[in-house]
Motif scaffolding. Structure first.
Motif, PDB file in Angstrom:
ATOM      1  N   THR A  38       0.796  -1.338  -0.020  1.00  0.00           N
ATOM      2  CA  THR A  38      -0.022  -0.053  -0.097  1.00  0.00           C
ATOM      3  C   THR A  38       0.858   1.151  -0.034  1.00  0.00           C
ATOM      4  O   THR A  38       0.502   2.267  -0.646  1.00  0.00           O
ATOM      5  CB  THR A  38      -1.099  -0.267   1.210  1.00  0.00           C
ATOM      6  OG1 THR A  38      -1.915  -1.034   1.059  1.00  0.00           O
ATOM      7  CG2 THR A  38      -1.823   1.387   1.366  1.00  0.00           C
ATOM      8  N   HIS A  41       2.444   1.820  -3.246  1.00  0.00           N
ATOM      9  CA  HIS A  41       1.379   1.898  -4.444  1.00  0.00           C
ATOM     10  C   HIS A  41       1.043   3.487  -4.161  1.00  0.00           C
ATOM     11  O   HIS A  41       0.930   4.362  -5.034  1.00  0.00           O
ATOM     12  CB  HIS A  41       0.042   1.419  -3.972  1.00  0.00           C
ATOM     13  CG  HIS A  41      -0.902   1.325  -5.459  1.00  0.00           C
ATOM     14  ND1 HIS A  41      -0.648   0.723  -6.600  1.00  0.00           N
ATOM     15  CD2 HIS A  41      -2.057   2.082  -5.389  1.00  0.00           C
ATOM     16  CE1 HIS A  41      -1.881   0.828  -7.219  1.00  0.00           C
ATOM     17  NE2 HIS A  41      -2.530   1.786  -6.764  1.00  0.00           N
ATOM     18  N   LEU A  45       1.641   6.566  -7.011  1.00  0.00           N
ATOM     19  CA  LEU A  45       0.655   7.493  -7.565  1.00  0.00           C
ATOM     20  C   LEU A  45       1.292   9.014  -7.267  1.00  0.00           C
ATOM     21  O   LEU A  45       0.974  10.040  -8.219  1.00  0.00           O
ATOM     22  CB  LEU A  45      -0.532   7.161  -6.709  1.00  0.00           C
ATOM     23  CG  LEU A  45      -1.550   6.046  -6.968  1.00  0.00           C
ATOM     24  CD1 LEU A  45      -2.580   5.713  -6.041  1.00  0.00           C
ATOM     25  CD2 LEU A  45      -1.740   6.042  -8.650  1.00  0.00           C
ATOM     26  N   GLY A  63      -5.920   8.297  -6.970  1.00  0.00           N
ATOM     27  CA  GLY A  63      -6.467   7.585  -8.271  1.00  0.00           C
ATOM     28  C   GLY A  63      -5.295   7.885  -9.138  1.00  0.00           C
ATOM     29  O   GLY A  63      -4.119   8.466  -9.131  1.00  0.00           O
ATOM     30  N   GLU A  64      -5.811   7.575 -10.466  1.00  0.00           N
ATOM     31  CA  GLU A  64      -5.034   7.714 -11.441  1.00  0.00           C
ATOM     32  C   GLU A  64      -5.940   7.699 -12.874  1.00  0.00           C
ATOM     33  O   GLU A  64      -6.918   7.477 -12.920  1.00  0.00           O
ATOM     34  CB  GLU A  64      -3.820   6.857 -11.792  1.00  0.00           C
ATOM     35  CG  GLU A  64      -4.167   5.377 -12.085  1.00  0.00           C
ATOM     36  CD  GLU A  64      -3.052   4.279 -11.956  1.00  0.00           C
ATOM     37  OE1 GLU A  64      -1.890   4.476 -12.211  1.00  0.00           O
ATOM     38  OE2 GLU A  64      -3.493   3.248 -11.352  1.00  0.00           O
ATOM     39  N   GLU A  78     -10.388   5.954  -9.451  1.00  0.00           N
ATOM     40  CA  GLU A  78     -10.229   6.503  -7.767  1.00  0.00           C
ATOM     41  C   GLU A  78      -9.742   4.871  -7.184  1.00  0.00           C
ATOM     42  O   GLU A  78     -10.342   3.779  -7.438  1.00  0.00           O
ATOM     43  CB  GLU A  78     -11.344   6.765  -7.030  1.00  0.00           C
ATOM     44  CG  GLU A  78     -11.322   6.642  -5.598  1.00  0.00           C
ATOM     45  CD  GLU A  78     -12.210   5.479  -5.074  1.00  0.00           C
ATOM     46  OE1 GLU A  78     -11.821   5.083  -4.014  1.00  0.00           O
ATOM     47  OE2 GLU A  78     -13.347   5.186  -5.545  1.00  0.00           O
ATOM     48  N   HIS A  79      -8.664   5.108  -6.472  1.00  0.00           N
ATOM     49  CA  HIS A  79      -8.072   3.681  -5.668  1.00  0.00           C
ATOM     50  C   HIS A  79      -8.355   3.697  -4.356  1.00  0.00           C
ATOM     51  O   HIS A  79      -8.431   2.848  -3.742  1.00  0.00           O
ATOM     52  CB  HIS A  79      -6.693   3.533  -6.019  1.00  0.00           C
ATOM     53  CG  HIS A  79      -6.335   3.347  -7.372  1.00  0.00           C
ATOM     54  ND1 HIS A  79      -6.660   2.131  -7.973  1.00  0.00           N
ATOM     55  CD2 HIS A  79      -5.601   4.023  -8.332  1.00  0.00           C
ATOM     56  CE1 HIS A  79      -6.153   2.242  -9.585  1.00  0.00           C
ATOM     57  NE2 HIS A  79      -5.436   3.341  -9.448  1.00  0.00           N
ATOM     58  N   GLY A  80      -8.930   4.775  -3.904  1.00  0.00           N
ATOM     59  CA  GLY A  80      -9.153   4.819  -2.275  1.00  0.00           C
ATOM     60  C   GLY A  80      -9.712   6.181  -2.084  1.00  0.00           C
ATOM     61  O   GLY A  80      -8.955   7.231  -2.573  1.00  0.00           O
ATOM     62  N   SER A 110     -15.686   4.398  -6.130  1.00  0.00           N
ATOM     63  CA  SER A 110     -16.010   2.915  -5.638  1.00  0.00           C
ATOM     64  C   SER A 110     -16.561   3.386  -4.308  1.00  0.00           C
ATOM     65  O   SER A 110     -16.138   4.640  -3.698  1.00  0.00           O
ATOM     66  CB  SER A 110     -15.112   1.976  -5.511  1.00  0.00           C
ATOM     67  OG  SER A 110     -13.862   2.341  -5.003  1.00  0.00           O
TER      68      SER A 110
END
Length: 136
Positions: A38, A41, A45, A63-64, A78-80, A110
């Motif tokens: 995490t 990652h 980003l 996000g990316e 969005e990743h979180g 999400s």
């Protein structure tokens, strides 16, 4: 960190990792958080020209830019997204502004399967459900 801002350093990476742990617990996520992964990652980003991480004292959004299998149009993915300090809407606004500046035609967000408050925020801002993710 008194407002929403771009993540900038290792302290921000650690902050986001702690929030990801809280996010996973809050949504009763089925995946175990690998703290090292995490952190790496989040750092990727932060350093990527197509990635972004915003933080607040009790929140983050990361996000990316990418595409989907359906269209080559750019989408902000969005990743979180999580906040414990009522900064969620400000984080989302910053992400939306960033996505527009990157030329994205859409934003893919999400929520947890039982997180009605986040869903209401998204619906009020014009988002609509597009898919349901399943994990095994």
């Amino acid at each position: 960190m008194d407002r929403v801002r771009l993540a900038a350093d290792g302290a921000d990476v650690s902050h986001v990792v702690r929030l990801v742990l809280a996010l996973t617990a809050a949504v009763e996520g089925p995946q175990r958080v690998d703290v090292a992964h995490t952190g790496a990652h989040v750092l990727r980003l932060m350093q990527s020209p197509t990635g972004v991480v915003y933080v607040s004292p009790g929140g983050f959004i990361a996000g990316e830019v990418g595409t989907t299998i359906i269209t080559p149009e750019l989408v902000a993915i969005e990743h979180g997204w999580f906040a414990t300090d009522r900064s969620g809407l400000r984080l989302l606004s910053a992400f939306e502004i960033w996505a527009a500046s990157m030329g994205c035609k859409g934003i893919k967000m999400s929520t947890g399967p039982t997180h009605a408050a986040a869903a209401r925020i998204l619906e009020r801002r014009g988002y609509r459900p597009a898919e349901l993710a399943w994990y095994r």
